[in-house]
Motif scaffolding. Structure first.
Motif, PDB file in Angstrom:
ATOM      1  N   PRO A  19       0.693  -1.306  -0.131  1.00 55.62           N
ATOM      2  CA  PRO A  19      -0.078  -0.043  -0.091  1.00 55.62           C
ATOM      3  C   PRO A  19       0.882   1.263  -0.015  1.00 55.62           C
ATOM      4  N   LEU A  20       0.340   2.472  -0.708  1.00 57.00           N
ATOM      5  CA  LEU A  20       1.104   3.606  -0.838  1.00 57.00           C
ATOM      6  C   LEU A  20       0.747   4.204   0.521  1.00 57.00           C
ATOM      7  N   GLN A  26       0.956  10.861  -6.491  1.00 57.11           N
ATOM      8  CA  GLN A  26       1.056  10.243  -7.536  1.00 57.11           C
ATOM      9  C   GLN A  26       1.636  10.464  -8.793  1.00 57.11           C
ATOM     10  N   CYS A  35      -3.845   3.666 -10.039  1.00 61.31           N
ATOM     11  CA  CYS A  35      -3.050   3.672  -8.680  1.00 61.31           C
ATOM     12  C   CYS A  35      -4.097   4.067  -7.799  1.00 61.31           C
ATOM     13  N   ARG A  37      -5.302   4.285  -3.982  1.00 63.10           N
ATOM     14  CA  ARG A  37      -4.640   4.356  -2.689  1.00 63.10           C
ATOM     15  C   ARG A  37      -5.665   4.196  -1.712  1.00 63.10           C
ATOM     16  N   GLN A  38      -5.277   3.893  -0.377  1.00 61.43           N
ATOM     17  CA  GLN A  38      -6.241   3.678   0.669  1.00 61.43           C
ATOM     18  C   GLN A  38      -5.893   4.195   1.753  1.00 61.43           C
TER      19      GLN A  38
END
Length: 329
Positions: A19-20, A26, A35, A37-38
Protein backbone atom coordinates in the motif's frame (compact mmCIF):
# COMPACT_ATOMS: atom_id res chain seq x y z
CA UNK A 1 8.01 -10.56 5.24
CA UNK A 2 11.78 -10.15 4.88
CA UNK A 3 12.21 -8.29 1.57
CA UNK A 4 15.99 -8.74 1.64
CA UNK A 5 15.68 -12.52 1.23
CA UNK A 6 13.33 -12.39 -1.79
CA UNK A 7 14.48 -13.00 -5.39
CA UNK A 8 14.49 -9.85 -7.52
CA UNK A 9 11.20 -10.65 -9.33
CA UNK A 10 9.43 -11.43 -6.07
CA UNK A 11 10.85 -8.30 -4.47
CA UNK A 12 9.46 -6.11 -7.26
CA UNK A 13 6.07 -7.78 -7.02
CA UNK A 14 5.96 -7.25 -3.27
CA UNK A 15 6.89 -3.59 -3.59
CA UNK A 16 4.24 -2.99 -6.26
CA UNK A 17 1.59 -4.70 -4.13
CA UNK A 18 2.47 -2.74 -1.00
CA UNK A 19 0.00 0.00 0.00
CA UNK A 20 1.11 3.54 -0.77
CA UNK A 21 1.66 5.98 2.06
CA UNK A 22 -1.24 8.33 2.67
CA UNK A 23 -0.58 11.89 1.56
CA UNK A 24 2.15 11.12 -1.00
CA UNK A 25 1.63 12.34 -4.55
CA UNK A 26 1.06 10.04 -7.50
CA UNK A 27 3.50 11.81 -9.81
CA UNK A 28 5.10 8.49 -10.79
CA UNK A 29 1.78 7.04 -11.91
CA UNK A 30 1.20 7.52 -15.63
CA UNK A 31 -2.50 6.66 -15.26
CA UNK A 32 -3.89 7.99 -11.95
CA UNK A 33 -6.99 5.79 -12.03
CA UNK A 34 -4.77 2.72 -12.15
CA UNK A 35 -3.15 3.76 -8.84
CA UNK A 36 -5.84 3.49 -6.19
CA UNK A 37 -4.58 4.38 -2.73
CA UNK A 38 -6.15 3.56 0.63
CA UNK A 39 -6.42 5.57 3.83
CA UNK A 40 -8.25 5.06 7.13
CA UNK A 41 -10.74 7.90 7.51
CA UNK A 42 -13.36 7.83 10.26
CA UNK A 43 -15.56 4.76 9.89
CA UNK A 44 -14.05 3.89 6.54
CA UNK A 45 -10.94 2.71 4.80
CA UNK A 46 -11.23 4.85 1.68
CA UNK A 47 -9.95 4.05 -1.79
CA UNK A 48 -9.02 7.14 -3.78
CA UNK A 49 -7.13 8.65 -6.68
CA UNK A 50 -4.49 11.30 -5.91
CA UNK A 51 -3.22 13.22 -8.93
CA UNK A 52 -1.44 16.48 -9.61
CA UNK A 53 1.16 18.57 -7.77
CA UNK A 54 1.41 18.12 -4.01
CA UNK A 55 1.39 21.88 -3.44
CA UNK A 56 -1.59 22.61 -5.70
CA UNK A 57 -4.98 23.79 -4.49
CA UNK A 58 -6.88 20.68 -3.43
CA UNK A 59 -10.02 19.64 -5.29
CA UNK A 60 -12.08 16.68 -4.08
CA UNK A 61 -14.38 15.19 -6.72
CA UNK A 62 -17.32 13.15 -5.42
CA UNK A 63 -19.24 10.71 -7.60
CA UNK A 64 -22.86 9.63 -7.46
CA UNK A 65 -25.01 6.50 -7.47
CA UNK A 66 -24.83 4.17 -9.33
CA UNK A 67 -21.61 5.56 -10.79
CA UNK A 68 -18.04 5.66 -9.54
CA UNK A 69 -14.75 7.57 -9.69
CA UNK A 70 -14.50 7.09 -13.46
CA UNK A 71 -17.09 9.82 -13.91
CA UNK A 72 -14.04 12.06 -13.53
CA UNK A 73 -11.61 10.31 -15.88
CA UNK A 74 -11.51 13.28 -18.26
CA UNK A 75 -11.97 15.99 -15.62
CA UNK A 76 -8.87 15.01 -13.63
CA UNK A 77 -6.24 15.77 -16.31
CA UNK A 78 -7.95 19.07 -17.06
CA UNK A 79 -7.60 20.12 -13.43
CA UNK A 80 -4.13 18.73 -12.83
CA UNK A 81 -3.03 20.48 -16.01
CA UNK A 82 -4.26 23.72 -14.43
CA UNK A 83 -2.12 23.07 -11.35
CA UNK A 84 -4.63 21.51 -8.95
CA UNK A 85 -4.08 18.51 -6.72
CA UNK A 86 -7.13 16.33 -7.39
CA UNK A 87 -8.50 13.66 -5.05
CA UNK A 88 -11.26 11.33 -6.19
CA UNK A 89 -12.48 8.99 -3.41
CA UNK A 90 -14.84 6.08 -3.75
CA UNK A 91 -17.91 6.85 -1.63
CA UNK A 92 -18.92 4.50 1.15
CA UNK A 93 -20.17 1.28 -0.39
CA UNK A 94 -18.30 1.70 -3.68
CA UNK A 95 -15.08 0.32 -5.12
CA UNK A 96 -12.33 -0.31 -2.60
CA UNK A 97 -13.85 1.78 0.20
CA UNK A 98 -14.81 -0.44 3.12
CA UNK A 99 -16.24 -0.15 6.60
CA UNK A 100 -13.26 -0.49 8.94
CA UNK A 101 -15.02 -2.39 11.71
CA UNK A 102 -16.18 -5.94 11.14
CA UNK A 103 -19.44 -5.00 12.86
CA UNK A 104 -19.64 -1.55 11.23
CA UNK A 105 -23.07 -0.19 10.32
CA UNK A 106 -23.78 0.06 6.60
CA UNK A 107 -25.37 3.47 7.04
CA UNK A 108 -26.35 5.42 3.95
CA UNK A 109 -27.95 8.45 5.60
CA UNK A 110 -26.87 11.85 4.21
CA UNK A 111 -25.21 13.01 7.45
CA UNK A 112 -22.84 10.04 7.26
CA UNK A 113 -21.86 10.94 3.70
CA UNK A 114 -21.12 14.54 4.64
CA UNK A 115 -19.09 13.47 7.65
CA UNK A 116 -17.13 11.09 5.42
CA UNK A 117 -15.85 14.04 3.39
CA UNK A 118 -14.45 15.78 6.47
CA UNK A 119 -12.97 12.54 7.83
CA UNK A 120 -11.25 11.98 4.49
CA UNK A 121 -9.78 15.50 4.58
CA UNK A 122 -8.64 14.98 8.18
CA UNK A 123 -6.95 11.69 7.28
CA UNK A 124 -4.95 13.38 4.53
CA UNK A 125 -4.28 16.47 6.67
CA UNK A 126 -6.10 18.79 4.28
CA UNK A 127 -7.36 21.94 6.00
CA UNK A 128 -9.44 23.32 3.11
CA UNK A 129 -10.51 22.03 -0.27
CA UNK A 130 -12.74 22.78 -3.21
CA UNK A 131 -15.56 20.23 -3.28
CA UNK A 132 -17.35 19.24 -6.47
CA UNK A 133 -19.83 16.50 -7.25
CA UNK A 134 -23.07 15.23 -8.68
CA UNK A 135 -25.89 13.08 -7.31
CA UNK A 136 -24.86 11.58 -3.92
CA UNK A 137 -21.52 13.32 -4.32
CA UNK A 138 -23.15 16.74 -4.74
CA UNK A 139 -25.21 16.11 -1.61
CA UNK A 140 -22.16 15.07 0.42
CA UNK A 141 -20.28 18.14 -0.81
CA UNK A 142 -23.19 20.47 -0.01
CA UNK A 143 -23.52 19.02 3.49
CA UNK A 144 -19.82 19.54 4.17
CA UNK A 145 -20.04 23.10 2.84
CA UNK A 146 -23.10 23.91 4.95
CA UNK A 147 -21.90 22.37 8.22
CA UNK A 148 -18.12 22.94 7.94
CA UNK A 149 -17.75 26.09 5.79
CA UNK A 150 -14.32 26.79 7.25
CA UNK A 151 -13.08 23.61 5.54
CA UNK A 152 -14.52 24.36 2.09
CA UNK A 153 -12.91 26.86 -0.26
CA UNK A 154 -15.58 26.50 -2.93
CA UNK A 155 -18.42 24.24 -4.06
CA UNK A 156 -19.53 22.98 -7.48
CA UNK A 157 -22.79 21.04 -7.28
CA UNK A 158 -24.77 19.50 -10.13
CA UNK A 159 -28.52 20.00 -9.61
CA UNK A 160 -27.95 22.53 -6.86
CA UNK A 161 -28.85 22.30 -3.19
CA UNK A 162 -29.54 18.63 -2.48
CA UNK A 163 -29.81 18.79 1.31
CA UNK A 164 -33.20 17.64 2.56
CA UNK A 165 -34.88 16.24 5.65
CA UNK A 166 -37.07 13.26 6.37
CA UNK A 167 -39.95 15.63 7.08
CA UNK A 168 -39.50 17.33 3.72
CA UNK A 169 -39.22 13.98 1.94
CA UNK A 170 -42.45 12.79 3.56
CA UNK A 171 -44.49 15.32 1.56
CA UNK A 172 -46.20 13.70 -1.45
CA UNK A 173 -45.33 14.90 -4.93
CA UNK A 174 -47.33 15.05 -8.13
CA UNK A 175 -47.84 11.59 -9.69
CA UNK A 176 -45.41 12.21 -12.56
CA UNK A 177 -42.74 13.27 -10.06
CA UNK A 178 -43.36 10.23 -7.87
CA UNK A 179 -42.95 8.04 -10.94
CA UNK A 180 -39.38 9.25 -11.35
CA UNK A 181 -38.61 7.88 -7.87
CA UNK A 182 -39.80 4.36 -8.69
CA UNK A 183 -36.57 2.76 -7.43
CA UNK A 184 -36.85 4.52 -4.07
CA UNK A 185 -40.16 2.77 -3.45
CA UNK A 186 -38.77 -0.50 -4.79
CA UNK A 187 -35.92 -0.29 -2.29
CA UNK A 188 -38.42 0.19 0.54
CA UNK A 189 -39.35 -3.49 0.16
CA UNK A 190 -37.39 -6.65 0.89
CA UNK A 191 -38.17 -7.71 -2.67
CA UNK A 192 -36.35 -4.58 -3.79
CA UNK A 193 -33.33 -5.33 -1.62
CA UNK A 194 -33.12 -8.86 -3.00
CA UNK A 195 -33.69 -7.67 -6.55
CA UNK A 196 -30.94 -5.09 -6.38
CA UNK A 197 -28.51 -7.55 -4.81
CA UNK A 198 -29.17 -10.05 -7.59
CA UNK A 199 -29.19 -7.58 -10.49
CA UNK A 200 -27.12 -4.58 -9.49
CA UNK A 201 -25.31 -4.24 -12.84
CA UNK A 202 -28.50 -4.50 -14.89
CA UNK A 203 -30.19 -2.12 -12.46
CA UNK A 204 -27.38 0.42 -12.79
CA UNK A 205 -27.45 0.24 -16.59
CA UNK A 206 -31.17 1.04 -16.53
CA UNK A 207 -30.60 4.03 -14.24
CA UNK A 208 -27.81 5.30 -16.51
CA UNK A 209 -30.12 5.06 -19.52
CA UNK A 210 -33.02 6.79 -17.80
CA UNK A 211 -30.91 9.51 -16.20
CA UNK A 212 -28.95 10.27 -19.38
CA UNK A 213 -31.27 9.35 -22.27
CA UNK A 214 -29.04 10.91 -24.94
CA UNK A 215 -25.69 9.63 -23.67
CA UNK A 216 -24.43 6.85 -25.95
CA UNK A 217 -22.02 5.17 -23.53
CA UNK A 218 -20.43 1.91 -24.63
CA UNK A 219 -20.33 -1.35 -22.73
CA UNK A 220 -16.69 -0.98 -21.68
CA UNK A 221 -17.42 2.43 -20.13
CA UNK A 222 -20.35 1.04 -18.21
CA UNK A 223 -18.63 -2.12 -16.97
CA UNK A 224 -15.60 -0.16 -15.78
CA UNK A 225 -17.84 1.75 -13.36
CA UNK A 226 -20.27 -1.07 -12.60
CA UNK A 227 -17.40 -3.07 -11.07
CA UNK A 228 -17.46 -0.57 -8.17
CA UNK A 229 -20.95 -1.78 -7.25
CA UNK A 230 -19.60 -5.21 -6.30
CA UNK A 231 -18.41 -3.77 -2.98
CA UNK A 232 -19.72 -6.00 -0.15
CA UNK A 233 -21.29 -3.01 1.63
CA UNK A 234 -22.89 -1.52 -1.47
CA UNK A 235 -26.37 -3.01 -1.39
CA UNK A 236 -26.92 -2.38 2.32
CA UNK A 237 -25.72 1.24 2.05
CA UNK A 238 -27.87 1.90 -1.02
CA UNK A 239 -30.97 0.48 0.65
CA UNK A 240 -30.21 2.45 3.82
CA UNK A 241 -29.89 5.69 1.84
CA UNK A 242 -33.28 5.46 0.18
CA UNK A 243 -35.09 4.03 3.17
CA UNK A 244 -33.77 6.86 5.34
CA UNK A 245 -35.22 9.37 2.89
CA UNK A 246 -38.65 7.81 3.29
CA UNK A 247 -38.39 7.80 7.08
CA UNK A 248 -38.11 4.02 7.22
CA UNK A 249 -34.72 4.18 9.00
CA UNK A 250 -33.63 6.44 11.85
CA UNK A 251 -29.87 6.43 11.25
CA UNK A 252 -27.06 6.09 13.78
CA UNK A 253 -27.02 7.96 17.07
CA UNK A 254 -23.58 9.40 16.24
CA UNK A 255 -25.13 11.39 13.37
CA UNK A 256 -28.31 12.58 15.08
CA UNK A 257 -26.96 16.05 15.90
CA UNK A 258 -25.76 16.54 12.34
CA UNK A 259 -29.05 15.26 10.93
CA UNK A 260 -30.94 17.72 13.14
CA UNK A 261 -28.86 20.60 11.78
CA UNK A 262 -29.45 19.44 8.22
CA UNK A 263 -33.21 19.25 8.83
CA UNK A 264 -33.20 23.04 9.17
CA UNK A 265 -31.88 23.27 5.58
CA UNK A 266 -28.83 25.39 6.48
CA UNK A 267 -27.57 27.96 3.96
CA UNK A 268 -24.35 27.50 2.03
CA UNK A 269 -22.16 30.55 2.47
CA UNK A 270 -19.02 29.44 0.61
CA UNK A 271 -18.46 30.46 -3.03
CA UNK A 272 -20.62 28.14 -5.13
CA UNK A 273 -21.51 27.30 -8.71
CA UNK A 274 -24.46 25.06 -9.46
CA UNK A 275 -24.80 23.26 -12.77
CA UNK A 276 -27.75 21.73 -14.55
CA UNK A 277 -27.81 19.79 -17.80
CA UNK A 278 -30.38 20.10 -20.54
CA UNK A 279 -31.19 16.37 -20.79
CA UNK A 280 -31.09 15.30 -17.14
CA UNK A 281 -33.55 12.43 -16.83
CA UNK A 282 -33.13 12.04 -13.07
CA UNK A 283 -35.36 13.86 -10.55
CA UNK A 284 -34.11 17.40 -10.00
CA UNK A 285 -35.45 20.76 -8.89
CA UNK A 286 -35.57 23.92 -10.98
CA UNK A 287 -32.64 26.28 -10.24
CA UNK A 288 -34.94 29.01 -8.90
CA UNK A 289 -36.18 26.61 -6.24
CA UNK A 290 -32.80 26.48 -4.49
CA UNK A 291 -30.97 29.69 -5.45
CA UNK A 292 -31.84 31.36 -2.12
CA UNK A 293 -30.03 28.59 -0.21
CA UNK A 294 -26.70 29.97 -1.44
CA UNK A 295 -25.86 33.09 0.54
CA UNK A 296 -22.24 33.61 -0.56
CA UNK A 297 -20.84 34.37 -4.01
CA UNK A 298 -22.98 32.28 -6.33
CA UNK A 299 -23.97 31.62 -9.90
CA UNK A 300 -25.92 29.00 -11.81
CA UNK A 301 -24.92 27.60 -15.19
CA UNK A 302 -26.97 25.59 -17.67
CA UNK A 303 -25.02 23.02 -19.71
CA UNK A 304 -26.47 22.21 -23.12
CA UNK A 305 -25.79 19.64 -25.81
CA UNK A 306 -27.97 16.71 -24.75
CA UNK A 307 -26.08 16.26 -21.48
CA UNK A 308 -27.65 13.99 -18.89
CA UNK A 309 -27.33 13.33 -15.18
CA UNK A 310 -23.67 12.25 -15.15
CA UNK A 311 -22.55 15.74 -16.13
CA UNK A 312 -18.80 15.46 -15.35
CA UNK A 313 -18.41 12.41 -17.57
CA UNK A 314 -20.68 13.69 -20.33
CA UNK A 315 -19.43 17.30 -20.31
CA UNK A 316 -16.03 17.23 -18.58
CA UNK A 317 -14.87 20.59 -19.92
CA UNK A 318 -17.88 22.42 -18.51
CA UNK A 319 -17.43 20.72 -15.15
CA UNK A 320 -13.70 21.40 -14.95
CA UNK A 321 -14.22 25.02 -15.97
CA UNK A 322 -16.75 25.45 -13.14
CA UNK A 323 -14.23 24.11 -10.60
CA UNK A 324 -11.60 26.54 -11.84
CA UNK A 325 -14.08 29.42 -11.89
CA UNK A 326 -15.33 28.90 -8.33
CA UNK A 327 -11.82 29.46 -7.00
CA UNK A 328 -11.75 32.86 -8.70
CA UNK A 329 -14.86 34.35 -7.07
Amino acid sequence: MNLFKLPLAALLAALLAAPLMAGATQSSCAEPFACIRQVDAGELNVGYVDAGPADGKVVILLHGWPYDIHSYTDVVPMLTGAGYRVLVPYLRGFGTTRLRAADGVADGEPAAGGADVIAFMDALKIDRAILAGFDWGARNAAIAAALWPERVQGLVAVSGYLISSQQQASQPLAPEAELQWWYQFYFATERGRAGYAANRHAFARLIWQQASPRWQFDNATFERSAAALDNPDHVAITISNYRWRLGLETGQARYQALAARLASLPPISVPAITLESDANGAPHAAPQAYAQRFTGPYRHQQVSGGIGHNLPQEAPRAFADAVIAVTQF
